[in-house]
Design a protein around this motif. Structure first.
Motif, mmCIF file in Angstrom:
data_model
loop_
_atom_site.group_PDB
_atom_site.id
_atom_site.type_symbol
_atom_site.label_atom_id
_atom_site.label_comp_id
_atom_site.label_asym_id
_atom_site.label_seq_id
_atom_site.Cartn_x
_atom_site.Cartn_y
_atom_site.Cartn_z
ATOM 1 N N ALA A 199 1.029 -0.995 -0.462
ATOM 2 C CA ALA A 199 -0.156 -0.061 -0.413
ATOM 3 C C ALA A 199 0.563 1.175 -0.050
ATOM 4 O O ALA A 199 0.036 2.237 -0.763
ATOM 5 C CB ALA A 199 -0.563 0.190 1.647
ATOM 6 N N ALA A 200 2.052 1.162 0.573
ATOM 7 C CA ALA A 200 2.762 2.541 0.808
ATOM 8 C C ALA A 200 3.794 2.579 -0.885
ATOM 9 O O ALA A 200 3.740 3.900 -0.932
ATOM 10 C CB ALA A 200 3.473 2.067 1.845
ATOM 11 N N ALA A 201 3.671 1.303 -1.599
ATOM 12 C CA ALA A 201 3.903 1.702 -2.790
ATOM 13 C C ALA A 201 2.809 2.537 -3.756
ATOM 14 O O ALA A 201 3.732 3.274 -4.027
ATOM 15 C CB ALA A 201 4.239 0.477 -3.669
ATOM 16 N N ASN A 202 1.683 2.357 -3.446
ATOM 17 C CA ASN A 202 0.855 3.558 -4.493
ATOM 18 C C ASN A 202 0.419 4.638 -2.881
ATOM 19 O O ASN A 202 -0.905 4.737 -3.315
ATOM 20 C CB ASN A 202 -0.571 2.059 -4.483
ATOM 21 C CG ASN A 202 0.568 1.649 -5.148
ATOM 22 O OD1 ASN A 202 0.262 1.743 -6.845
ATOM 23 N ND2 ASN A 202 0.311 0.359 -4.881
ATOM 24 N N ALA A 203 1.125 4.971 -2.360
ATOM 25 C CA ALA A 203 0.464 6.143 -1.061
ATOM 26 C C ALA A 203 0.122 7.064 -1.480
ATOM 27 O O ALA A 203 -1.225 7.949 -0.680
ATOM 28 C CB ALA A 203 1.606 6.163 -0.536
ATOM 29 N N ASN A 204 -0.017 7.963 -3.007
ATOM 30 C CA ASN A 204 -0.757 8.261 -3.831
ATOM 31 C C ASN A 204 -2.851 8.182 -3.845
ATOM 32 O O ASN A 204 -3.294 9.516 -3.687
ATOM 33 C CB ASN A 204 -0.730 9.250 -4.925
ATOM 34 C CG ASN A 204 1.180 9.871 -5.119
ATOM 35 O OD1 ASN A 204 1.940 10.156 -4.301
ATOM 36 N ND2 ASN A 204 2.192 9.410 -5.997
ATOM 37 N N ALA A 205 -2.935 6.697 -3.798
ATOM 38 C CA ALA A 205 -3.508 6.373 -3.863
ATOM 39 C C ALA A 205 -4.893 6.591 -2.775
ATOM 40 O O ALA A 205 -5.618 6.154 -2.824
ATOM 41 C CB ALA A 205 -3.522 4.960 -4.412
ATOM 42 N N LEU A 206 -3.977 7.041 -1.294
ATOM 43 C CA LEU A 206 -4.184 6.556 -0.014
ATOM 44 C C LEU A 206 -4.809 7.820 0.270
ATOM 45 O O LEU A 206 -4.906 9.355 0.408
ATOM 46 C CB LEU A 206 -3.135 6.280 1.173
ATOM 47 C CG LEU A 206 -3.474 4.681 0.927
ATOM 48 C CD1 LEU A 206 -1.237 4.584 2.226
ATOM 49 C CD2 LEU A 206 -3.865 3.579 0.452
ATOM 50 N N MET A 207 -5.715 8.179 0.764
ATOM 51 C CA MET A 207 -6.493 9.740 1.678
ATOM 52 C C MET A 207 -5.733 9.415 2.864
ATOM 53 O O MET A 207 -4.816 8.964 3.400
ATOM 54 C CB MET A 207 -7.953 8.511 2.226
ATOM 55 C CG MET A 207 -8.827 8.843 1.696
ATOM 56 S SD MET A 207 -10.325 8.723 3.619
ATOM 57 C CE MET A 207 -9.592 9.665 4.222
ATOM 58 N N PRO A 208 -5.136 11.218 2.386
ATOM 59 C CA PRO A 208 -4.143 12.128 3.505
ATOM 60 C C PRO A 208 -3.894 10.981 5.175
ATOM 61 O O PRO A 208 -3.349 10.830 5.578
ATOM 62 C CB PRO A 208 -4.755 13.605 3.785
ATOM 63 C CG PRO A 208 -5.171 13.366 1.984
ATOM 64 C CD PRO A 208 -5.810 12.743 1.626
ATOM 65 N N ALA A 209 -5.483 11.539 6.067
ATOM 66 C CA ALA A 209 -5.912 11.055 6.941
ATOM 67 C C ALA A 209 -5.065 9.213 6.703
ATOM 68 O O ALA A 209 -4.636 8.734 8.436
ATOM 69 C CB ALA A 209 -7.189 10.251 6.992
ATOM 70 N N LEU A 210 -5.872 8.194 6.221
ATOM 71 C CA LEU A 210 -4.536 7.142 5.477
ATOM 72 C C LEU A 210 -3.810 6.924 6.081
ATOM 73 O O LEU A 210 -2.761 6.245 7.147
ATOM 74 C CB LEU A 210 -5.540 6.485 5.108
ATOM 75 C CG LEU A 210 -6.358 6.056 4.861
ATOM 76 C CD1 LEU A 210 -7.197 5.354 3.569
ATOM 77 C CD2 LEU A 210 -6.711 4.974 6.457
ATOM 78 N N GLN A 211 -2.631 7.770 5.513
ATOM 79 C CA GLN A 211 -1.014 7.804 4.991
ATOM 80 C C GLN A 211 -0.151 8.434 6.135
ATOM 81 O O GLN A 211 0.492 8.135 7.015
ATOM 82 C CB GLN A 211 -1.184 9.073 4.658
ATOM 83 C CG GLN A 211 -0.877 8.578 3.113
ATOM 84 C CD GLN A 211 -0.449 9.742 1.774
ATOM 85 O OE1 GLN A 211 0.241 10.134 1.733
ATOM 86 N NE2 GLN A 211 -1.216 9.938 1.157
ATOM 87 N N ARG A 212 -1.564 9.432 7.365
ATOM 88 C CA ARG A 212 -0.983 9.844 8.303
ATOM 89 C C ARG A 212 -0.993 8.544 9.693
ATOM 90 O O ARG A 212 -0.149 8.998 10.352
ATOM 91 C CB ARG A 212 -1.974 10.709 8.683
ATOM 92 C CG ARG A 212 -1.652 12.192 8.137
ATOM 93 C CD ARG A 212 -2.384 13.265 8.587
ATOM 94 N NE ARG A 212 -3.157 13.712 8.982
ATOM 95 C CZ ARG A 212 -4.268 14.222 7.722
ATOM 96 N NH1 ARG A 212 -3.848 14.313 6.428
ATOM 97 N NH2 ARG A 212 -5.951 13.775 8.004
ATOM 98 N N CYS A 213 -1.690 8.119 10.208
ATOM 99 C CA CYS A 213 -2.117 7.102 10.727
ATOM 100 C C CYS A 213 -1.479 5.462 10.654
ATOM 101 O O CYS A 213 -1.062 5.138 11.230
ATOM 102 C CB CYS A 213 -3.416 6.381 10.924
ATOM 103 S SG CYS A 213 -4.389 8.216 11.230
ATOM 104 N N ALA A 214 -0.900 5.990 9.123
ATOM 105 C CA ALA A 214 -0.510 4.255 9.077
ATOM 106 C C ALA A 214 0.665 3.836 9.580
ATOM 107 O O ALA A 214 0.810 2.246 10.086
ATOM 108 C CB ALA A 214 -0.328 3.918 7.354
ATOM 109 N N GLY A 215 1.569 4.726 10.499
ATOM 110 C CA GLY A 215 2.955 4.373 11.021
ATOM 111 C C GLY A 215 2.806 3.926 12.678
ATOM 112 O O GLY A 215 2.899 3.067 12.670
ATOM 113 N N HIS A 216 1.032 4.358 12.463
ATOM 114 C CA HIS A 216 1.001 3.724 14.157
ATOM 115 C C HIS A 216 0.448 2.346 13.767
ATOM 116 O O HIS A 216 0.310 2.013 15.293
ATOM 117 C CB HIS A 216 -0.432 4.746 14.732
ATOM 118 C CG HIS A 216 -0.089 6.415 14.753
ATOM 119 N ND1 HIS A 216 1.779 7.203 15.313
ATOM 120 C CD2 HIS A 216 -0.360 7.186 13.780
ATOM 121 C CE1 HIS A 216 0.961 8.063 14.870
ATOM 122 N NE2 HIS A 216 0.475 8.704 14.231
ATOM 123 N N ILE A 217 -0.051 1.700 12.874
ATOM 124 C CA ILE A 217 -0.794 1.130 13.169
ATOM 125 C C ILE A 217 -0.162 -0.519 12.567
ATOM 126 O O ILE A 217 -0.158 -1.599 12.822
ATOM 127 C CB ILE A 217 -2.276 0.953 12.616
ATOM 128 C CG1 ILE A 217 -2.881 -0.514 13.202
ATOM 129 C CG2 ILE A 217 -1.841 1.016 11.287
ATOM 130 C CD1 ILE A 217 -4.273 -0.500 13.003
#
Length: 351
Positions: A199-217
């Protein structure tokens, strides 16, 4: 981005498009059919756009006709889109089943109910999905479209922000409610997916909120109840924004930054009472019946199945037993319980 169409005379379409960058010359893409696209740069001076300080040069107008867009007169289903971000600016719709009403479906889910949109979207002249991904100016331009009374929109937007404009423009509004534990389950599962390398390889397709929270989980095993409860108990501000009573905030918050007025559940229920069609996800047929009545459709809308996956429901059952999860959606649970009490069909009496 702002836009409007002045007229469609068959062989000539006149309109204007103001881009997000006031120094740029906008470009439209005319889709005559799935394989035939023509790009046209704006070339008409629109003095009001310059005089009001909306565009540096005012060259935002366009005329699409047989000279720069051969075949435009014969194209029965053409679309015109913004060349920069592909937002629909105009669509011809000549089908007999066109719905001449304005309808907004307030989306509550992070993973949107696309089946509902697909059932309706083809019957409106101007359809829009995922409003939450568009700039506020573009959403405002969509709601204020002056040249069509056939508009469909859906998105996870704040009701109180847009309610005055929507009512002023004659929109009917519907919302399908979902069990808050199922929504939390799906949000956490999506967030876990967003933390994976693929998913990180396609970060542009993710909502900004998901990008910000991904590291916490990323390093949390969702099957480990101790680790999961610890994550929820010590949720970061970003994670709380994604998980904390999202339904109540969407319905009652005055904007994206301030909390709903107290008592928040009552404010959310007041908002629900103002909507034209409210239903439950596990009784979508009744909701579609309400939508059909609100839009004054001559025939019932077809049934759409929206059953959640077993993975989502199974994880939701785990969350139901966690006090840390319940605390995060306590207000949503109160609103959902009251809505279910009103909307759920009464059980059949035993013989």
């Amino acid at each position: 981005m702002l836009f409007s169409i002045d007229e469609d005379m068959g062989e000539r379409i006149i309109g204007w498009l103001m881009p997000d960058n006031p120094a740029a010359t906008p470009r439209i893409i005319v889709h005559l059919d799935p394989e035939h696209h023509i790009a046209i740069d704006a070339f008409v001076y629109r003095p009001l756009l310059k005089e009001q300080g909306l565009h540096n040069s005012g060259v935002c107008g366009f005329v699409a006709d047989e000279s720069n867009c051969p075949g435009i007169g014969a194209a029965a289903h053409l679309e015109i889109r913004d060349g920069e971000n592909n937002v629909l600016i105009y669509r011809r719709h000549t089908a007999d089943n066109r719905i001449d009403s304005k309808f907004l479906r307030l989306e509550t889910q992070l993973f949107r109910s696309s089946n509902l949109d697909e059932m309706l979207i083809g019957r409106f002249q101007m359809p829009y999905r995922s409003l939450e991904l568009l700039p506020e100016e573009t959403t405002r331009s969509i709601f204020a479209i002056p040249f069509s009374n056939s508009i469909f929109a859906s998105g996870r937007i704040f009701w109180r922000v847009w309610e005055p404009l929507l009512r002023d423009r004659g929109f009917k509004v519907g919302m399908l409610l979902r069990d808050p534990f199922e929504e939390m389950s799906e949000r956490l599962l999506i967030l876990k997916w967003a933390s994976l390398p693929e998913a990180a390889a396609n970060a542009n397709a993710l909502m900004p909120a998901l990008q910000r929270c991904a590291g916490h989980i990323r390093h949390v095993d969702l099957s480990d109840s101790v680790a999961l409860e610890g994550l929820l108990l010590r949720a970061t501000d970003e994670l709380r924004t994604l998980l904390y009573n999202p339904l109540v905030y969407q319905l009652a918050a005055p904007n994206a930054f301030d909390p709903p007025p107290n008592p928040a559940p009552a404010a959310a229920l007041d908002s629900l009472a103002e909507l034209d069609a409210v239903g439950l996800r596990d009784d979508v047929d009744s909701f579609l019946g309400l939508v059909g009545a609100v839009l004054d459709l001559p025939e019932p809308l077809p049934f759409v199945a929206l059953g959640p996956s077993k993975t989502v429901t199974g994880f939701a059952d785990i969350l139901r037993e966690m006090s840390a999860a319940r605390v995060l959606i306590e207000q949503d649970l109160e609103v959902y319980a009251e809505a279910r009490r009103v909307l759920a069909p009464a059980p059949a009496a035993s013989a």
